[in-house]
Scaffold this motif. Structure first.
Motif, PDB file in Angstrom:
ATOM      1  N   ASP A  70      91.266  50.498  17.554  1.00  9.73           N
ATOM      2  CA  ASP A  70      90.382  51.138  16.570  1.00  9.73           C
ATOM      3  C   ASP A  70      90.439  50.377  15.246  1.00  9.73           C
ATOM      4  N   PHE A  71      91.639  49.931  14.896  1.00  4.89           N
ATOM      5  CA  PHE A  71      91.799  49.186  13.641  1.00  4.89           C
ATOM      6  C   PHE A  71      90.948  47.902  13.688  1.00  4.89           C
ATOM      7  N   LYS A  72      91.046  47.182  14.813  1.00  6.64           N
ATOM      8  CA  LYS A  72      90.282  45.929  14.949  1.00  6.64           C
ATOM      9  C   LYS A  72      88.777  46.197  14.888  1.00  6.64           C
ATOM     10  N   ALA A  73      88.360  47.320  15.476  1.00  7.42           N
ATOM     11  CA  ALA A  73      86.931  47.672  15.453  1.00  7.42           C
ATOM     12  C   ALA A  73      86.477  47.923  14.008  1.00  7.42           C
ATOM     13  N   ARG A  74      87.343  48.562  13.224  1.00  7.82           N
ATOM     14  CA  ARG A  74      87.003  48.822  11.805  1.00  7.82           C
ATOM     15  C   ARG A  74      86.873  47.508  11.028  1.00  7.82           C
TER      16      ARG A  74
END
Ligand code: 5GP
Length: 234
Positions: A70-74
């Motif tokens: 999720d962090f990478k997607a953000r």
């Protein structure tokens, strides 16, 4: 207008405060006290992190906990002002968090690491940056030991990461040496709340960083400790 990761924050209302320090220097205690005593003016920016929640932490108060994916997607969506991998986990400040604090009419206080500030510096042109230093590396090591929550290896890793942070200390405007917590607090409050100049500027700060780096290179206790750790790893 929606902000993007490339937006430059240059206006008076774009003011932010950035406080960094090697782990074990006591920055969290100082920052928490400041935002509690001056809740009408300053609010801590709640970072995103992909590290597991620690006992005593509350979701949305200490961090927004999420997964690495999720962090990478953000990051890919341009939602982060800055981010860094610290001790193997992602940490970062979202643009939405800064906007949330500004909508409340408060100024954000960012407790981020040195990598984060070196990324955000070009965008946050109206920021005041502060680097908190330990009085000595020996005192930092003792504080890490006193916390008693980590293994020797983890403490050693933190100490080595402190060295890297101190090597990059020159990117800050003001420096505070945390010798006694009340004194350090008064200095932080003077800069952030009263808009005063700090007593240690960039030139003095760089000299202090150089002294600490010298201790890293030359202190006999550190050489001994380093040899002990190398021996354990065999
Ligand atoms: P801890 O895991 O002990 O809460 O934090 C570890 C380190 O991550 C600290 O040095 C802290 O300043 C840094 N950190 C926390 N939030 C952020 C963030 O949003 N961005 C960056 N770059 N570093 C952060």
């Amino acid at each position: 207008m929606a902000q993007s990761a490339d937006t430059k924050y240059t206006k008076t209302e774009d003011r932010v405060f950035v406080v960094s320090a090697p782990s074990g220097t006591g920055k969290t205690t100082l920052n928490r006290r400041l935002v509690t005593e001056h809740a009408d003016k300053i609010q801590m920016s709640v970072s995103f992190t992909a590290r597991p929640m620690r006992p005593g932490e509350t979701e949305g108060v200490h961090y927004h906990h999420t997964t690495a994916d999720d962090f990478k997607a953000r990051i890919a969506k341009g939602e982060m002002l800055e981010y860094a991998e610290v001790f193997g986990n992602f940490y970062g400040t979202s643009l939405a968090e800064l906007e949330r604090i500004r909508r409340l009419g408060r100024t954000p206080l960012l407790e981020i690491d040195v990598q984060g500030w070196s990324q955000a510096k070009a965008k946050l042109t109206n920021a005041v940056s502060i680097f908190i230093l330990p009085p000595s590396i020996e005192s930092l090591w003792k504080r890490l030991e006193k916390r008693g929550t980590e293994t020797l290896e983890v403490r050693w890793r933190r100490l080595n990461s402190a060295r890297k942070e101190i090597q990059n200390g020159h990117i800050y405007e003001w420096f505070i040496v945390n010798r006694a917590v009340d004194e350090a607090y008064n200095e932080l409050e003077a800069i952030i709340i009263n808009g005063k100049k700090g007593s240690l500027g960039n030139t003095e700060g760089k000299a202090l960083c150089a002294e600490l780096l010298k201790e890293f290179d030359e202190a006999p206790w550190l050489k001994k400790l380093s040899a002990e750790i190398a021996e354990k790893k065999k």
